[in-house]
Scaffold this motif. Structure first.
Motif, PDB file in Angstrom:
ATOM      1  N   SER A 128      77.001  -3.656   0.341  1.00  0.00           N
ATOM      2  CA  SER A 128      78.410  -3.646  -0.282  1.00  0.00           C
ATOM      3  C   SER A 128      78.324  -4.163  -1.615  1.00  0.00           C
ATOM      4  N   ALA A 129      78.538  -3.575  -2.544  1.00  0.00           N
ATOM      5  CA  ALA A 129      78.478  -4.399  -4.107  1.00  0.00           C
ATOM      6  C   ALA A 129      77.316  -5.048  -4.283  1.00  0.00           C
ATOM      7  N   ASN A 130      75.850  -4.414  -3.991  1.00  0.00           N
ATOM      8  CA  ASN A 130      74.544  -4.846  -4.504  1.00  0.00           C
ATOM      9  C   ASN A 130      74.297  -6.285  -2.942  1.00  0.00           C
ATOM     10  N   LYS A 131      75.249  -6.195  -2.146  1.00  0.00           N
ATOM     11  CA  LYS A 131      75.162  -7.338  -0.883  1.00  0.00           C
ATOM     12  C   LYS A 131      74.784  -6.698   0.380  1.00  0.00           C
ATOM     13  N   ARG A 132      73.911  -7.213   1.133  1.00  0.00           N
ATOM     14  CA  ARG A 132      73.764  -6.885   2.504  1.00  0.00           C
ATOM     15  C   ARG A 132      74.952  -7.034   3.226  1.00  0.00           C
ATOM     16  N   HIS A 133      75.559  -6.095   3.762  1.00  0.00           N
ATOM     17  CA  HIS A 133      77.020  -6.157   4.343  1.00  0.00           C
ATOM     18  C   HIS A 133      77.338  -5.187   5.357  1.00  0.00           C
ATOM     19  N   GLY A 134      77.641  -5.383   6.669  1.00  0.00           N
ATOM     20  CA  GLY A 134      77.584  -4.485   7.733  1.00  0.00           C
ATOM     21  C   GLY A 134      76.680  -4.843   8.771  1.00  0.00           C
ATOM     22  N   LYS A 135      76.197  -3.537   8.972  1.00  0.00           N
ATOM     23  CA  LYS A 135      74.905  -3.450  10.208  1.00  0.00           C
ATOM     24  C   LYS A 135      73.661  -3.312   9.456  1.00  0.00           C
ATOM     25  N   GLY A 136      72.672  -4.067   9.745  1.00  0.00           N
ATOM     26  CA  GLY A 136      71.486  -3.722   9.182  1.00  0.00           C
ATOM     27  C   GLY A 136      70.370  -4.417  10.000  1.00  0.00           C
ATOM     28  N   LYS A 137      69.031  -4.158   9.743  1.00  0.00           N
ATOM     29  CA  LYS A 137      68.048  -4.686  10.343  1.00  0.00           C
ATOM     30  C   LYS A 137      66.901  -5.266   9.116  1.00  0.00           C
ATOM     31  N   MET A 138      66.469  -6.584   9.098  1.00  0.00           N
ATOM     32  CA  MET A 138      65.562  -7.420   8.380  1.00  0.00           C
ATOM     33  C   MET A 138      64.411  -7.465   8.839  1.00  0.00           C
ATOM     34  N   LYS A 139      63.508  -7.165   8.275  1.00  0.00           N
ATOM     35  CA  LYS A 139      61.673  -7.591   8.782  1.00  0.00           C
ATOM     36  C   LYS A 139      61.645  -8.490   7.579  1.00  0.00           C
ATOM     37  N   LYS A 154      74.231 -12.514   4.054  1.00  0.00           N
ATOM     38  CA  LYS A 154      73.808 -13.436   4.895  1.00  0.00           C
ATOM     39  C   LYS A 154      74.084 -12.943   6.519  1.00  0.00           C
ATOM     40  N   MET A 155      73.093 -13.179   7.307  1.00  0.00           N
ATOM     41  CA  MET A 155      73.413 -12.809   8.938  1.00  0.00           C
ATOM     42  C   MET A 155      74.535 -13.591   9.314  1.00  0.00           C
ATOM     43  N   HIS A 156      75.516 -12.664   9.779  1.00  0.00           N
ATOM     44  CA  HIS A 156      76.968 -13.137  10.188  1.00  0.00           C
ATOM     45  C   HIS A 156      77.494 -12.255  11.446  1.00  0.00           C
ATOM     46  N   GLY A 157      77.624 -12.852  12.445  1.00  0.00           N
ATOM     47  CA  GLY A 157      78.157 -12.002  13.471  1.00  0.00           C
ATOM     48  C   GLY A 157      77.161 -11.857  14.790  1.00  0.00           C
ATOM     49  N   LYS A 158      77.255 -10.876  15.602  1.00  0.00           N
ATOM     50  CA  LYS A 158      76.299 -10.741  16.475  1.00  0.00           C
ATOM     51  C   LYS A 158      74.993 -10.057  16.020  1.00  0.00           C
ATOM     52  N   GLY A 159      73.979 -10.339  16.611  1.00  0.00           N
ATOM     53  CA  GLY A 159      72.664  -9.694  16.341  1.00  0.00           C
ATOM     54  C   GLY A 159      72.071  -9.187  17.614  1.00  0.00           C
ATOM     55  N   LYS A 160      71.988  -7.946  17.472  1.00  0.00           N
ATOM     56  CA  LYS A 160      71.397  -7.176  18.515  1.00  0.00           C
ATOM     57  C   LYS A 160      70.067  -7.747  19.244  1.00  0.00           C
ATOM     58  N   LYS A 161      69.155  -8.381  18.091  1.00  0.00           N
ATOM     59  CA  LYS A 161      68.061  -9.021  18.489  1.00  0.00           C
ATOM     60  C   LYS A 161      67.502  -9.707  17.556  1.00  0.00           C
ATOM     61  N   MET A 162      66.797 -10.682  17.976  1.00  0.00           N
ATOM     62  CA  MET A 162      66.225 -11.774  16.918  1.00  0.00           C
ATOM     63  C   MET A 162      64.719 -11.797  17.505  1.00  0.00           C
ATOM     64  N   LYS A 163      63.690 -11.176  16.564  1.00  0.00           N
ATOM     65  CA  LYS A 163      62.133 -11.052  17.318  1.00  0.00           C
ATOM     66  C   LYS A 163      61.528 -12.163  16.494  1.00  0.00           C
ATOM     67  N   ASP A 171      68.926 -12.337  21.835  1.00  0.00           N
ATOM     68  CA  ASP A 171      70.547 -11.921  21.478  1.00  0.00           C
ATOM     69  C   ASP A 171      71.131 -13.139  20.824  1.00  0.00           C
ATOM     70  N   VAL A 172      71.563 -12.912  19.689  1.00  0.00           N
ATOM     71  CA  VAL A 172      72.047 -14.032  18.927  1.00  0.00           C
ATOM     72  C   VAL A 172      73.410 -13.854  18.248  1.00  0.00           C
ATOM     73  N   VAL A 173      74.107 -15.083  17.863  1.00  0.00           N
ATOM     74  CA  VAL A 173      75.149 -14.933  17.114  1.00  0.00           C
ATOM     75  C   VAL A 173      74.851 -15.894  15.697  1.00  0.00           C
ATOM     76  N   CYS A 174      75.343 -15.203  14.597  1.00  0.00           N
ATOM     77  CA  CYS A 174      75.183 -15.899  13.476  1.00  0.00           C
ATOM     78  C   CYS A 174      76.436 -16.334  12.769  1.00  0.00           C
ATOM     79  N   ASN A 175      76.331 -17.246  11.876  1.00  0.00           N
ATOM     80  CA  ASN A 175      77.500 -17.810  11.292  1.00  0.00           C
ATOM     81  C   ASN A 175      77.050 -18.249   9.622  1.00  0.00           C
ATOM     82  N   ASN A 176      77.227 -17.542   8.624  1.00  0.00           N
ATOM     83  CA  ASN A 176      76.757 -17.787   7.479  1.00  0.00           C
ATOM     84  C   ASN A 176      75.511 -17.916   7.348  1.00  0.00           C
ATOM     85  N   GLY A 177      74.403 -17.107   7.976  1.00  0.00           N
ATOM     86  CA  GLY A 177      73.096 -17.295   7.840  1.00  0.00           C
ATOM     87  C   GLY A 177      72.415 -18.128   9.004  1.00  0.00           C
TER      88      GLY A 177
END
Length: 219
Positions: A128-139, A154-163, A171-177
């Protein structure tokens, strides 16, 4: 040499229209209409004063349709345009080595896309407007992976997985990274046993059971 004076541009239907240039820039009238008033999409090459160069389709003197832009800083965009702006699907190779392939809106990365960063990390997901926003996967460059929700880059909300590098998956929950909760089946079972054995706290036990149920539902 800079373009100066009158030039021509060839249209798809084989016709030409005249265009005025001044100091290498489009200047004056350059639009074309058929006798019935319909619009003609034209293709041409435009060199700008700052060294940028566009080759592609035009509509009434504006970059519109498909085209390629080489920017003065070394970046290069190939894809769709609308009213002089990157809009639709396209690929941008940035001057620093990063590369984005995906959707654009009004010159910004917006929608679904994939970014390979110059330092080795890679993100695939929503923007969204040049920023990672919504659902996505980062390696990440160090081998870790995060698959989940993002907000404002920033990572924010529920993470399906953190490897992690060692292969451990949470399974993680993130807040503002920052990770604020980590859930695994083993941890929940351990907490349940400790609660029953030491505390007999029914509310706490109920919370653990609900967590186990949530994990089961995600499997």
């Amino acid at each position: 040499d800079e373009q100066h004076g009158k030039g021509t541009m060839k249209c798809k239907d084989g016709t030409f229209y005249s265009m005025q240039f001044k100091d290498g820039l489009a200047h004056g009238e350059g639009t074309y209409k058929r006798a019935d008033g319909s619009m003609v999409t034209c293709r041409g090459n435009m060199k700008y004063r700052d060294g940028s160069e566009y080759d592609g389709q035009f509509v009434f003197g504006r970059m519109h349709g498909k085209g390629k832009m080489k920017y003065e800083n070394g970046s290069e965009y190939v894809g769709e345009w609308s009213a002089n702006k990157r809009h639709g699907k396209g690929k941008m190779k940035y001057w620093n080595g990063s590369e984005y392939v995906g959707e654009w809106s009004a010159n910004k990365q917006h929608g679904k896309g994939k970014m390979k960063y110059w330092y080795g990390s890679e993100y695939v997901g929503e923007w969204s407007a040049n920023k990672r926003h919504g659902k996505g996967k980062m390696k990440f460059k160090d081998g870790q992976e995060y698959d989940g929700e993002w907000s404002n880059n920033k990572m924010h909300g529920k993470g399906k997985k953190m490897k992690y590098k060692n292969g451990t998956v949470y399974d993680v929950v993130c807040n503002n990274g920052q990770m604020v909760h980590i859930y695994t089946l083993a941890l929940l079972l351990q907490s349940l046993i400790e609660a029953i054995w030491h505390h007999l706290d029914l509310l706490f036990v109920l919370g653990i059971l609900m967590g186990l149920w949530a994990l089961y539902c995600q499997m």
